[in-house]
Scaffold this motif. Structure first.
Motif, short mmCIF file in Angstrom:
data_model
loop_
_atom_site.label_atom_id
_atom_site.label_comp_id
_atom_site.label_asym_id
_atom_site.label_seq_id
_atom_site.Cartn_x
_atom_site.Cartn_y
_atom_site.Cartn_z
N LEU A 158 -4.96 -4.56 -2.60
CA LEU A 158 -3.56 -4.72 -3.01
C LEU A 158 -3.50 -4.95 -4.54
CD1 LEU A 158 -0.71 -4.55 -1.65
CD2 LEU A 158 -0.72 -6.92 -1.63
N ILE A 171 0.68 4.90 7.04
CA ILE A 171 1.83 4.34 7.87
C ILE A 171 1.86 5.23 8.96
CG2 ILE A 171 4.23 4.87 7.74
CD1 ILE A 171 3.93 2.53 6.14
N PHE A 194 -2.87 7.50 -0.14
CA PHE A 194 -3.53 6.94 1.08
C PHE A 194 -2.39 6.12 1.87
CE2 PHE A 194 -4.20 2.43 1.15
CZ PHE A 194 -4.13 2.08 -0.19
N VAL A 229 -4.18 -1.52 -6.18
CA VAL A 229 -3.15 -0.64 -6.09
C VAL A 229 -2.03 -0.78 -6.73
CG1 VAL A 229 -1.49 0.24 -4.05
CG2 VAL A 229 -3.93 0.07 -3.36
N PHE A 247 1.16 -0.40 -11.72
CA PHE A 247 2.56 -0.76 -12.05
C PHE A 247 2.67 -1.87 -12.82
CE2 PHE A 247 2.43 1.29 -7.63
CZ PHE A 247 3.50 2.59 -8.09
N TRP A 250 -5.43 7.19 -4.62
CA TRP A 250 -4.59 5.88 -4.98
C TRP A 250 -2.89 6.21 -4.42
CZ3 TRP A 250 -0.61 5.63 -8.25
CH2 TRP A 250 0.08 4.39 -8.56
N ARG A 251 -2.51 7.34 -4.90
CA ARG A 251 -1.10 7.66 -4.62
C ARG A 251 -0.76 7.96 -3.30
NH1 ARG A 251 2.74 11.33 -3.97
NH2 ARG A 251 4.80 10.66 -4.90
N PHE A 289 0.56 -1.28 0.04
CA PHE A 289 0.02 0.03 -0.06
C PHE A 289 0.87 1.28 -0.06
CE2 PHE A 289 -3.55 -2.45 2.51
CZ PHE A 289 -4.01 -2.96 1.09
N TYR A 290 2.00 1.14 0.51
CA TYR A 290 3.06 2.19 0.47
C TYR A 290 3.56 2.58 -0.70
CZ TYR A 290 6.03 5.90 2.44
OH TYR A 290 6.55 7.10 2.74
N PRO A 322 2.76 3.28 -3.96
CA PRO A 322 2.50 4.30 -4.82
C PRO A 322 3.17 5.77 -4.26
CG PRO A 322 0.54 3.16 -4.73
CD PRO A 322 1.67 2.33 -3.70
#
Lengths: 260, 274
Positions: free
Chosen positions: B19, A145, A140, B22, B26, A137-138, A80-81, A83
Protein backbone atom coordinates in the motif's frame (compact mmCIF):
# COMPACT_ATOMS: atom_id res chain seq x y z
CA UNK A 1 -14.07 3.03 -42.88
CA UNK A 2 -14.14 4.24 -46.48
CA UNK A 3 -11.65 6.93 -45.52
CA UNK A 4 -8.95 4.39 -44.84
CA UNK A 5 -9.09 3.35 -48.49
CA UNK A 6 -8.46 6.88 -49.75
CA UNK A 7 -5.65 9.41 -49.85
CA UNK A 8 -7.62 11.79 -47.62
CA UNK A 9 -5.60 14.45 -45.87
CA UNK A 10 -6.09 17.66 -44.00
CA UNK A 11 -6.95 19.70 -47.12
CA UNK A 12 -9.97 17.47 -47.81
CA UNK A 13 -11.85 18.41 -44.65
CA UNK A 14 -14.44 20.52 -46.49
CA UNK A 15 -15.19 17.86 -49.07
CA UNK A 16 -14.58 14.49 -47.48
CA UNK A 17 -16.05 12.60 -50.42
CA UNK A 18 -13.96 14.24 -53.14
CA UNK A 19 -10.94 12.07 -52.52
CA UNK A 20 -9.20 9.41 -54.55
CA UNK A 21 -9.92 5.80 -53.90
CA UNK A 22 -6.65 3.97 -53.51
CA UNK A 23 -7.83 0.57 -52.34
CA UNK A 24 -5.64 -1.23 -49.86
CA UNK A 25 -2.61 1.00 -50.46
CA UNK A 26 -2.78 2.56 -46.99
CA UNK A 27 -2.95 -0.86 -45.39
CA UNK A 28 -0.10 -2.20 -47.47
CA UNK A 29 1.94 0.89 -46.67
CA UNK A 30 1.27 0.52 -42.93
CA UNK A 31 2.32 -3.13 -42.94
CA UNK A 32 5.50 -2.25 -44.80
CA UNK A 33 6.31 0.82 -42.71
CA UNK A 34 9.19 -0.08 -40.37
CA UNK A 35 8.08 2.52 -37.83
CA UNK A 36 4.57 1.10 -37.70
CA UNK A 37 6.02 -2.39 -37.36
CA UNK A 38 8.14 -1.19 -34.47
CA UNK A 39 5.06 0.43 -32.89
CA UNK A 40 3.04 -2.76 -33.35
CA UNK A 41 5.83 -4.81 -31.78
CA UNK A 42 6.01 -2.42 -28.81
CA UNK A 43 2.24 -2.64 -28.39
CA UNK A 44 2.40 -6.44 -28.54
CA UNK A 45 5.13 -6.56 -25.87
CA UNK A 46 3.17 -4.11 -23.73
CA UNK A 47 0.07 -6.34 -23.91
CA UNK A 48 1.76 -9.75 -23.65
CA UNK A 49 3.86 -8.74 -20.64
CA UNK A 50 1.56 -6.19 -19.04
CA UNK A 51 -1.84 -7.90 -19.14
CA UNK A 52 -0.90 -11.17 -17.35
CA UNK A 53 1.12 -9.33 -14.72
CA UNK A 54 -1.70 -6.87 -14.07
CA UNK A 55 -4.24 -9.67 -13.66
CA UNK A 56 -1.90 -11.77 -11.50
CA UNK A 57 -1.24 -8.81 -9.21
CA UNK A 58 -4.97 -8.10 -9.01
CA UNK A 59 -5.79 -11.75 -8.31
CA UNK A 60 -3.13 -12.04 -5.61
CA UNK A 61 -4.39 -8.88 -3.93
CA UNK A 62 -8.01 -10.06 -4.16
CA UNK A 63 -7.28 -13.46 -2.60
CA UNK A 64 -5.08 -11.93 0.10
CA UNK A 65 -7.81 -9.46 1.03
CA UNK A 66 -10.52 -12.11 1.08
CA UNK A 67 -8.76 -15.02 2.72
CA UNK A 68 -5.76 -13.64 4.55
CA UNK A 69 -7.00 -10.75 6.66
CA UNK A 70 -10.08 -9.90 8.63
CA UNK A 71 -9.62 -6.27 9.58
CA UNK A 72 -9.05 -3.18 7.46
CA UNK A 73 -10.12 -4.96 4.28
CA UNK A 74 -12.00 -1.89 3.06
CA UNK A 75 -9.03 0.31 3.82
CA UNK A 76 -6.63 -1.70 1.65
CA UNK A 77 -9.23 -2.06 -1.08
CA UNK A 78 -9.67 1.70 -1.18
CA UNK A 79 -5.93 2.32 -1.28
CA UNK A 80 -5.17 -0.18 -4.03
CA UNK A 81 -8.01 1.15 -6.13
CA UNK A 82 -7.00 4.82 -5.94
CA UNK A 83 -4.57 4.82 -8.89
CA UNK A 84 -7.28 3.46 -11.19
CA UNK A 85 -9.44 6.55 -10.95
CA UNK A 86 -6.69 9.06 -11.58
CA UNK A 87 -5.89 10.66 -14.90
CA UNK A 88 -3.17 8.72 -16.75
CA UNK A 89 -1.72 12.01 -17.93
CA UNK A 90 -1.31 13.26 -14.35
CA UNK A 91 0.14 10.08 -12.89
CA UNK A 92 2.42 9.60 -15.90
CA UNK A 93 3.73 13.09 -15.18
CA UNK A 94 4.39 12.16 -11.56
CA UNK A 95 6.12 8.94 -12.61
CA UNK A 96 8.30 10.85 -15.04
CA UNK A 97 9.55 12.91 -12.11
CA UNK A 98 9.93 9.82 -9.88
CA UNK A 99 11.96 8.06 -12.57
CA UNK A 100 14.33 10.91 -13.41
CA UNK A 101 17.75 9.27 -13.76
CA UNK A 102 19.89 11.47 -11.50
CA UNK A 103 17.58 12.97 -8.90
CA UNK A 104 14.38 10.89 -9.22
CA UNK A 105 13.37 9.43 -5.89
CA UNK A 106 13.34 5.83 -7.15
CA UNK A 107 16.94 5.87 -8.34
CA UNK A 108 18.02 7.71 -5.20
CA UNK A 109 16.41 5.01 -3.06
CA UNK A 110 18.07 2.29 -5.15
CA UNK A 111 21.34 4.18 -4.80
CA UNK A 112 20.96 4.27 -1.04
CA UNK A 113 21.02 0.48 -0.91
CA UNK A 114 23.94 0.32 -3.31
CA UNK A 115 22.23 -0.29 -6.64
CA UNK A 116 23.06 1.89 -9.59
CA UNK A 117 19.57 2.70 -10.84
CA UNK A 118 18.96 2.53 -14.56
CA UNK A 119 18.13 5.54 -16.70
CA UNK A 120 14.58 4.15 -16.78
CA UNK A 121 12.69 6.10 -19.39
CA UNK A 122 15.80 7.50 -21.06
CA UNK A 123 17.29 4.16 -22.10
CA UNK A 124 15.74 2.29 -25.00
CA UNK A 125 16.21 -1.04 -23.21
CA UNK A 126 14.29 -0.09 -20.07
CA UNK A 127 11.85 2.57 -21.26
CA UNK A 128 9.05 0.23 -22.32
CA UNK A 129 9.52 -1.84 -19.18
CA UNK A 130 9.13 1.31 -17.09
CA UNK A 131 5.85 2.09 -18.83
CA UNK A 132 4.64 -1.47 -18.22
CA UNK A 133 5.44 -1.23 -14.51
CA UNK A 134 3.60 2.06 -14.28
CA UNK A 135 0.58 0.58 -16.04
CA UNK A 136 0.50 -2.40 -13.68
CA UNK A 137 0.63 0.04 -10.78
CA UNK A 138 -2.27 2.01 -12.19
CA UNK A 139 -4.51 -0.87 -13.30
CA UNK A 140 -4.10 -3.83 -10.96
CA UNK A 141 -6.63 -2.30 -8.54
CA UNK A 142 -9.34 -2.57 -11.16
CA UNK A 143 -8.67 -6.28 -11.65
CA UNK A 144 -8.57 -6.66 -7.87
CA UNK A 145 -12.01 -5.10 -7.30
CA UNK A 146 -13.73 -7.24 -9.90
CA UNK A 147 -11.96 -10.46 -8.87
CA UNK A 148 -12.56 -9.72 -5.19
CA UNK A 149 -16.31 -9.62 -5.85
CA UNK A 150 -15.86 -12.95 -7.62
CA UNK A 151 -13.82 -14.54 -4.82
CA UNK A 152 -16.35 -13.44 -2.25
CA UNK A 153 -19.12 -15.02 -4.30
CA UNK A 154 -17.57 -18.50 -4.16
CA UNK A 155 -19.79 -20.70 -2.03
CA UNK A 156 -18.10 -21.66 1.22
CA UNK A 157 -19.72 -25.11 1.26
CA UNK A 158 -17.64 -26.03 -1.78
CA UNK A 159 -14.47 -25.20 0.14
CA UNK A 160 -15.59 -27.23 3.14
CA UNK A 161 -16.52 -30.20 0.97
CA UNK A 162 -13.14 -30.05 -0.76
CA UNK A 163 -11.34 -29.78 2.59
CA UNK A 164 -13.19 -32.89 3.85
CA UNK A 165 -11.90 -34.72 0.80
CA UNK A 166 -8.41 -33.78 1.90
CA UNK A 167 -7.68 -30.86 -0.43
CA UNK A 168 -5.06 -28.41 0.83
CA UNK A 169 -5.22 -24.64 0.54
CA UNK A 170 -3.42 -24.55 -2.78
CA UNK A 171 -5.52 -27.36 -4.26
CA UNK A 172 -8.69 -25.66 -3.15
CA UNK A 173 -7.53 -22.45 -4.80
CA UNK A 174 -6.86 -24.27 -8.07
CA UNK A 175 -9.93 -26.47 -8.09
CA UNK A 176 -12.59 -24.45 -6.32
CA UNK A 177 -11.75 -20.74 -6.48
CA UNK A 178 -10.24 -20.49 -9.95
CA UNK A 179 -13.04 -22.28 -11.87
CA UNK A 180 -15.62 -20.10 -10.12
CA UNK A 181 -13.66 -17.02 -11.15
CA UNK A 182 -13.77 -17.75 -14.85
CA UNK A 183 -16.45 -15.15 -15.80
CA UNK A 184 -14.85 -12.23 -13.93
CA UNK A 185 -11.38 -13.33 -15.09
CA UNK A 186 -12.56 -13.34 -18.68
CA UNK A 187 -14.07 -9.91 -18.22
CA UNK A 188 -10.86 -8.52 -16.74
CA UNK A 189 -8.75 -10.22 -19.41
CA UNK A 190 -10.80 -8.82 -22.28
CA UNK A 191 -11.16 -5.27 -20.94
CA UNK A 192 -7.52 -5.00 -19.85
CA UNK A 193 -6.31 -6.30 -23.20
CA UNK A 194 -8.50 -3.87 -25.12
CA UNK A 195 -7.23 -1.00 -22.99
CA UNK A 196 -3.56 -1.99 -23.27
CA UNK A 197 -3.80 -2.54 -27.02
CA UNK A 198 -4.64 1.14 -27.34
CA UNK A 199 -2.14 2.55 -24.83
CA UNK A 200 -1.41 6.12 -25.72
CA UNK A 201 -1.16 8.59 -22.85
CA UNK A 202 1.77 6.87 -21.15
CA UNK A 203 4.25 7.30 -24.01
CA UNK A 204 2.72 10.64 -25.02
CA UNK A 205 3.53 12.13 -21.63
CA UNK A 206 6.56 10.20 -20.44
CA UNK A 207 8.66 9.59 -23.51
CA UNK A 208 7.02 11.02 -26.64
CA UNK A 209 7.53 7.53 -28.09
CA UNK A 210 11.30 7.69 -27.67
CA UNK A 211 14.08 7.00 -27.10
CA UNK A 212 14.61 5.69 -30.65
CA UNK A 213 10.90 4.79 -30.94
CA UNK A 214 11.32 2.16 -28.20
CA UNK A 215 8.03 3.18 -26.58
CA UNK A 216 6.09 4.24 -29.67
CA UNK A 217 2.69 2.54 -29.54
CA UNK A 218 0.33 1.83 -32.41
CA UNK A 219 -2.13 4.43 -31.09
CA UNK A 220 0.60 7.00 -30.64
CA UNK A 221 1.89 6.50 -34.20
CA UNK A 222 -1.68 6.73 -35.50
CA UNK A 223 -2.10 10.01 -33.67
CA UNK A 224 1.20 11.32 -35.04
CA UNK A 225 0.24 10.49 -38.62
CA UNK A 226 -3.12 12.15 -38.04
CA UNK A 227 -1.24 15.19 -36.75
CA UNK A 228 0.82 15.26 -39.97
CA UNK A 229 -2.46 15.44 -41.87
CA UNK A 230 -2.31 11.89 -43.32
CA UNK A 231 -5.85 11.02 -42.36
CA UNK A 232 -6.41 8.12 -44.72
CA UNK A 233 -3.18 6.49 -43.55
CA UNK A 234 -3.99 7.09 -39.87
CA UNK A 235 -7.46 5.65 -40.43
CA UNK A 236 -5.99 2.50 -41.96
CA UNK A 237 -3.70 2.05 -38.94
CA UNK A 238 -6.62 2.61 -36.58
CA UNK A 239 -8.54 -0.14 -38.38
CA UNK A 240 -5.57 -2.48 -38.22
CA UNK A 241 -5.47 -1.95 -34.45
CA UNK A 242 -9.22 -2.52 -34.27
CA UNK A 243 -8.85 -5.73 -36.26
CA UNK A 244 -6.22 -6.99 -33.83
CA UNK A 245 -8.45 -6.09 -30.88
CA UNK A 246 -11.32 -7.99 -32.46
CA UNK A 247 -9.20 -11.08 -33.16
CA UNK A 248 -7.64 -11.08 -29.68
CA UNK A 249 -11.07 -10.74 -28.04
CA UNK A 250 -12.59 -13.57 -30.08
CA UNK A 251 -9.62 -15.83 -29.30
CA UNK A 252 -9.91 -15.06 -25.60
CA UNK A 253 -13.61 -15.95 -25.61
CA UNK A 254 -12.94 -19.17 -27.56
CA UNK A 255 -10.06 -20.37 -25.44
CA UNK A 256 -11.82 -19.80 -22.15
CA UNK A 257 -15.05 -21.39 -23.36
CA UNK A 258 -13.40 -24.60 -24.53
CA UNK A 259 -12.59 -25.62 -20.98
CA UNK A 260 -16.26 -26.16 -20.15
CA UNK B 1 -13.04 -27.43 10.94
CA UNK B 2 -12.07 -25.13 8.13
CA UNK B 3 -12.00 -21.48 9.10
CA UNK B 4 -12.92 -19.01 6.45
CA UNK B 5 -10.20 -16.46 7.04
CA UNK B 6 -7.01 -16.98 8.92
CA UNK B 7 -5.41 -13.79 10.11
CA UNK B 8 -1.80 -13.84 9.10
CA UNK B 9 0.25 -11.05 10.54
CA UNK B 10 2.86 -11.25 7.80
CA UNK B 11 0.17 -10.63 5.24
CA UNK B 12 -0.72 -7.40 7.00
CA UNK B 13 2.91 -6.35 6.82
CA UNK B 14 3.13 -7.30 3.16
CA UNK B 15 -0.10 -5.51 2.24
CA UNK B 16 0.96 -2.43 4.19
CA UNK B 17 4.29 -2.26 2.38
CA UNK B 18 2.47 -2.70 -0.93
CA UNK B 19 0.00 0.00 0.00
CA UNK B 20 2.87 2.33 0.84
CA UNK B 21 4.36 1.76 -2.61
CA UNK B 22 1.00 2.24 -4.30
CA UNK B 23 0.51 5.52 -2.47
CA UNK B 24 4.09 6.75 -2.75
CA UNK B 25 3.62 8.55 -6.08
CA UNK B 26 0.67 10.45 -4.64
CA UNK B 27 2.55 11.48 -1.49
CA UNK B 28 5.47 12.56 -3.62
CA UNK B 29 3.16 14.48 -5.94
CA UNK B 30 1.44 16.45 -3.17
CA UNK B 31 4.61 17.09 -1.18
CA UNK B 32 6.55 18.02 -4.30
CA UNK B 33 3.92 20.50 -5.40
CA UNK B 34 4.93 22.73 -2.47
CA UNK B 35 8.64 22.53 -3.23
CA UNK B 36 10.72 24.81 -5.41
CA UNK B 37 12.52 23.12 -8.25
CA UNK B 38 15.93 23.37 -6.61
CA UNK B 39 14.69 21.23 -3.75
CA UNK B 40 13.22 18.60 -6.06
CA UNK B 41 16.45 18.01 -7.91
CA UNK B 42 18.56 18.05 -4.74
CA UNK B 43 20.52 15.00 -3.66
CA UNK B 44 19.91 13.48 -1.17
CA UNK B 45 16.18 14.07 -1.53
CA UNK B 46 14.02 15.35 1.28
CA UNK B 47 10.48 14.16 1.80
CA UNK B 48 8.94 17.14 3.50
CA UNK B 49 9.26 20.49 1.79
CA UNK B 50 11.96 22.56 3.51
CA UNK B 51 10.39 25.87 2.55
CA UNK B 52 6.78 25.06 1.68
CA UNK B 53 5.29 27.60 -0.67
CA UNK B 54 2.32 27.99 -2.98
CA UNK B 55 4.47 29.46 -5.76
CA UNK B 56 3.88 26.51 -8.08
CA UNK B 57 0.11 26.86 -7.81
CA UNK B 58 0.25 30.61 -8.26
CA UNK B 59 2.33 30.16 -11.39
CA UNK B 60 -0.06 27.49 -12.68
CA UNK B 61 -3.10 29.68 -12.39
CA UNK B 62 -1.48 32.94 -13.46
CA UNK B 63 0.96 31.98 -16.20
CA UNK B 64 -0.40 28.66 -17.40
CA UNK B 65 -4.15 29.46 -17.32
CA UNK B 66 -5.03 26.44 -15.21
CA UNK B 67 -8.08 28.33 -13.96
CA UNK B 68 -9.43 28.29 -17.49
CA UNK B 69 -8.67 24.57 -17.95
CA UNK B 70 -10.24 23.77 -14.60
CA UNK B 71 -13.38 25.66 -15.59
CA UNK B 72 -13.50 23.83 -18.93
CA UNK B 73 -13.07 20.46 -17.24
CA UNK B 74 -15.88 21.19 -14.80
CA UNK B 75 -18.29 22.43 -17.49
CA UNK B 76 -17.56 19.52 -19.83
CA UNK B 77 -17.82 16.89 -17.08
CA UNK B 78 -21.05 18.34 -15.69
CA UNK B 79 -22.68 18.49 -19.11
CA UNK B 80 -21.52 15.00 -20.07
CA UNK B 81 -22.67 13.47 -16.79
CA UNK B 82 -26.06 15.21 -17.02
CA UNK B 83 -26.56 14.18 -20.63
CA UNK B 84 -25.64 10.58 -19.97
CA UNK B 85 -27.90 10.25 -16.96
CA UNK B 86 -30.89 11.67 -18.81
CA UNK B 87 -30.51 10.06 -22.23
CA UNK B 88 -29.22 6.71 -20.98
CA UNK B 89 -32.15 6.46 -18.59
CA UNK B 90 -34.64 7.28 -21.37
CA UNK B 91 -33.24 4.89 -23.94
CA UNK B 92 -32.44 2.23 -21.36
CA UNK B 93 -35.99 2.34 -20.05
CA UNK B 94 -37.47 2.19 -23.53
CA UNK B 95 -35.31 -0.82 -24.40
CA UNK B 96 -36.22 -2.57 -21.18
CA UNK B 97 -39.94 -1.98 -20.77
CA UNK B 98 -41.54 -0.53 -23.89
CA UNK B 99 -42.55 -2.27 -27.10
CA UNK B 100 -41.86 -0.58 -30.37
CA UNK B 101 -40.77 -1.61 -33.86
CA UNK B 102 -37.03 -1.84 -34.38
CA UNK B 103 -36.24 -2.34 -30.72
CA UNK B 104 -33.93 -5.28 -31.35
CA UNK B 105 -32.09 -3.40 -34.08
CA UNK B 106 -31.53 -0.40 -31.80
CA UNK B 107 -30.29 -2.58 -28.99
CA UNK B 108 -27.98 -4.39 -31.40
CA UNK B 109 -26.63 -1.06 -32.56
CA UNK B 110 -25.97 -0.01 -28.97
CA UNK B 111 -24.02 -3.21 -28.32
CA UNK B 112 -22.15 -2.78 -31.58
CA UNK B 113 -21.08 0.74 -30.64
CA UNK B 114 -19.95 -0.53 -27.26
CA UNK B 115 -17.30 -2.62 -28.96
CA UNK B 116 -15.80 0.02 -31.24
CA UNK B 117 -12.73 1.59 -29.66
CA UNK B 118 -12.33 5.36 -29.57
CA UNK B 119 -9.17 5.10 -31.64
CA UNK B 120 -11.17 4.11 -34.72
CA UNK B 121 -13.74 6.85 -34.29
CA UNK B 122 -11.66 9.89 -33.68
CA UNK B 123 -10.74 10.75 -37.29
CA UNK B 124 -14.28 10.50 -38.76
CA UNK B 125 -15.57 12.32 -35.67
CA UNK B 126 -12.99 15.02 -36.23
CA UNK B 127 -14.08 15.52 -39.84
CA UNK B 128 -17.71 15.70 -38.75
CA UNK B 129 -16.92 18.18 -36.00
CA UNK B 130 -14.82 20.30 -38.35
CA UNK B 131 -17.66 20.44 -40.86
CA UNK B 132 -20.07 21.51 -38.15
CA UNK B 133 -17.58 24.35 -37.48
CA UNK B 134 -17.26 23.29 -33.86
CA UNK B 135 -13.49 22.93 -33.64
CA UNK B 136 -12.23 25.32 -31.02
CA UNK B 137 -15.64 25.38 -29.34
CA UNK B 138 -16.29 23.77 -25.98
CA UNK B 139 -19.35 21.97 -27.34
CA UNK B 140 -17.01 19.83 -29.46
CA UNK B 141 -15.89 18.25 -26.19
CA UNK B 142 -19.43 17.67 -24.97
CA UNK B 143 -21.69 16.71 -27.88
CA UNK B 144 -19.97 13.45 -28.92
CA UNK B 145 -20.20 12.14 -25.36
CA UNK B 146 -23.72 13.20 -24.36
CA UNK B 147 -24.96 9.67 -24.62
CA UNK B 148 -22.70 6.64 -24.55
CA UNK B 149 -23.54 3.01 -25.31
CA UNK B 150 -22.15 1.81 -21.99
CA UNK B 151 -24.64 3.98 -20.08
CA UNK B 152 -27.58 2.82 -22.18
CA UNK B 153 -26.59 -0.79 -21.61
CA UNK B 154 -26.16 -0.28 -17.87
CA UNK B 155 -29.53 1.46 -17.50
CA UNK B 156 -31.31 -1.16 -19.60
CA UNK B 157 -29.94 -3.92 -17.41
CA UNK B 158 -31.01 -2.00 -14.34
CA UNK B 159 -34.55 -1.32 -15.56
CA UNK B 160 -34.92 -4.96 -16.60
CA UNK B 161 -34.43 -5.80 -12.95
CA UNK B 162 -37.46 -3.69 -11.97
CA UNK B 163 -40.85 -5.40 -12.28
CA UNK B 164 -43.08 -4.66 -15.28
CA UNK B 165 -46.09 -4.80 -12.95
CA UNK B 166 -45.21 -1.30 -11.68
CA UNK B 167 -45.96 0.15 -15.09
CA UNK B 168 -49.09 -1.95 -15.48
CA UNK B 169 -50.44 -0.87 -12.13
CA UNK B 170 -49.76 2.78 -12.93
CA UNK B 171 -51.44 2.39 -16.34
CA UNK B 172 -54.56 1.00 -14.69
CA UNK B 173 -54.53 4.03 -12.38
CA UNK B 174 -54.59 6.18 -15.50
CA UNK B 175 -51.02 7.43 -15.56
CA UNK B 176 -49.61 8.46 -18.94
CA UNK B 177 -46.41 6.92 -20.31
CA UNK B 178 -44.35 9.98 -19.41
CA UNK B 179 -45.66 9.99 -15.86
CA UNK B 180 -44.86 6.29 -15.53
CA UNK B 181 -41.27 6.93 -16.59
CA UNK B 182 -40.68 10.09 -14.56
CA UNK B 183 -42.69 9.34 -11.42
CA UNK B 184 -42.55 5.57 -11.10
CA UNK B 185 -39.28 4.30 -12.58
CA UNK B 186 -36.88 7.24 -12.34
CA UNK B 187 -37.06 7.55 -8.54
CA UNK B 188 -36.18 3.87 -8.29
CA UNK B 189 -33.12 4.30 -10.47
CA UNK B 190 -31.10 6.43 -8.05
CA UNK B 191 -28.54 3.70 -7.24
CA UNK B 192 -27.93 3.10 -10.94
CA UNK B 193 -27.62 6.86 -11.44
CA UNK B 194 -24.92 7.00 -8.78
CA UNK B 195 -22.87 4.30 -10.49
CA UNK B 196 -23.36 5.68 -13.97
CA UNK B 197 -22.74 9.26 -12.85
CA UNK B 198 -19.45 8.35 -11.19
CA UNK B 199 -18.17 6.27 -14.09
CA UNK B 200 -19.15 8.94 -16.60
CA UNK B 201 -17.53 11.66 -14.52
CA UNK B 202 -14.27 9.69 -14.36
CA UNK B 203 -14.30 9.01 -18.09
CA UNK B 204 -14.98 12.63 -18.91
CA UNK B 205 -12.59 14.22 -16.40
CA UNK B 206 -9.70 11.94 -17.42
CA UNK B 207 -10.49 11.88 -21.15
CA UNK B 208 -7.46 12.84 -23.17
CA UNK B 209 -7.25 11.83 -26.83
CA UNK B 210 -10.39 13.56 -28.09
CA UNK B 211 -9.93 16.85 -26.18
CA UNK B 212 -6.34 16.88 -27.42
CA UNK B 213 -7.43 16.40 -31.02
CA UNK B 214 -10.16 19.06 -31.10
CA UNK B 215 -8.50 21.72 -28.99
CA UNK B 216 -6.77 24.11 -31.31
CA UNK B 217 -6.12 26.79 -28.75
CA UNK B 218 -5.89 27.28 -25.03
CA UNK B 219 -9.47 28.42 -24.61
CA UNK B 220 -10.84 24.87 -24.83
CA UNK B 221 -8.07 22.90 -23.10
CA UNK B 222 -9.21 20.62 -20.33
CA UNK B 223 -6.94 19.90 -17.38
CA UNK B 224 -5.25 16.73 -18.75
CA UNK B 225 -4.63 18.40 -22.11
CA UNK B 226 -3.26 21.54 -20.46
CA UNK B 227 -1.01 19.51 -18.20
CA UNK B 228 0.33 17.29 -21.00
CA UNK B 229 1.05 20.27 -23.22
CA UNK B 230 2.88 22.33 -20.61
CA UNK B 231 4.83 19.18 -19.71
CA UNK B 232 5.93 18.78 -23.32
CA UNK B 233 6.50 22.47 -23.75
CA UNK B 234 8.22 25.33 -22.03
CA UNK B 235 7.84 23.99 -18.47
CA UNK B 236 9.07 20.46 -19.15
CA UNK B 237 11.90 20.78 -16.61
CA UNK B 238 9.92 22.70 -14.01
CA UNK B 239 9.14 19.63 -11.93
CA UNK B 240 7.53 21.39 -8.98
CA UNK B 241 5.10 23.06 -11.34
CA UNK B 242 4.26 19.78 -13.06
CA UNK B 243 3.64 18.04 -9.74
CA UNK B 244 1.36 20.91 -8.74
CA UNK B 245 -0.47 20.55 -12.06
CA UNK B 246 -0.90 16.81 -11.51
CA UNK B 247 -2.25 17.55 -8.03
CA UNK B 248 -4.86 19.89 -9.48
CA UNK B 249 -5.96 17.21 -11.96
CA UNK B 250 -6.04 14.35 -9.47
CA UNK B 251 -7.27 15.97 -6.25
CA UNK B 252 -10.94 16.56 -7.25
CA UNK B 253 -11.25 12.97 -8.43
CA UNK B 254 -9.80 11.57 -5.21
CA UNK B 255 -12.10 13.84 -3.19
CA UNK B 256 -15.17 12.57 -5.08
CA UNK B 257 -13.85 9.03 -4.74
CA UNK B 258 -13.50 9.26 -0.97
CA UNK B 259 -16.96 10.80 -0.63
CA UNK B 260 -18.74 8.25 -2.80
CA UNK B 261 -16.49 5.21 -2.43
CA UNK B 262 -19.36 2.88 -1.64
CA UNK B 263 -21.04 3.50 -4.99
CA UNK B 264 -17.71 3.41 -6.77
CA UNK B 265 -16.63 0.02 -5.57
CA UNK B 266 -20.05 -1.60 -5.86
CA UNK B 267 -20.58 -0.08 -9.27
CA UNK B 268 -17.28 -1.31 -10.65
CA UNK B 269 -17.69 -4.74 -9.11
CA UNK B 270 -21.16 -5.19 -10.62
CA UNK B 271 -20.02 -4.23 -14.12
CA UNK B 272 -17.79 -7.28 -14.01
CA UNK B 273 -20.48 -9.77 -13.09
CA UNK B 274 -23.04 -10.04 -15.82
Amino acid sequence: MYMSFTDMSRKDVQSPFAVNFIGFDNYARALGDPTFRKAALNTAIFVVVGVPLTILAGLAAAVALDKGITKARGFFRLGFYTPVITSIVAVAEVWRVLLQPDFGIINQMLGAVGIQGPNCVGDENTALLSLIIMSIWRNFGNAMIILLAGVQGVSWELHEAAALDGAGTWQRFLNVTLPALRPPLLFVLVTTSIGYLQFFEEPFVMTQGGPLNSTLSASMYTYQQFGFGKWGYAGAMAYLTFLVILIVTVIQFRVTREKD
Amino acid sequence: MLTKTKTRWWLYVLLSVLLLFVMLPFFWMVLGSFKPNSELIASPPSWLPQNPSLDNFVLLFEKAAFGRYFFNSVVVSAAVVGGNLMFSAMLGYALAHLRFPGKRIIFGAVLGCLMIPGLVLFIPQFILTANLKLIGNLSALILPFLVQPFGVFLMRQFFLGLPKELAEAARIDGAGELAIFFRVYLPLAVPAFATLGILTFLGSWNNFLWPLVVSVNESTYTLPVGLALIANGEYSRDYGLLLAGATVVVAPVIAVFLLLQRYFIEGIATTGIK
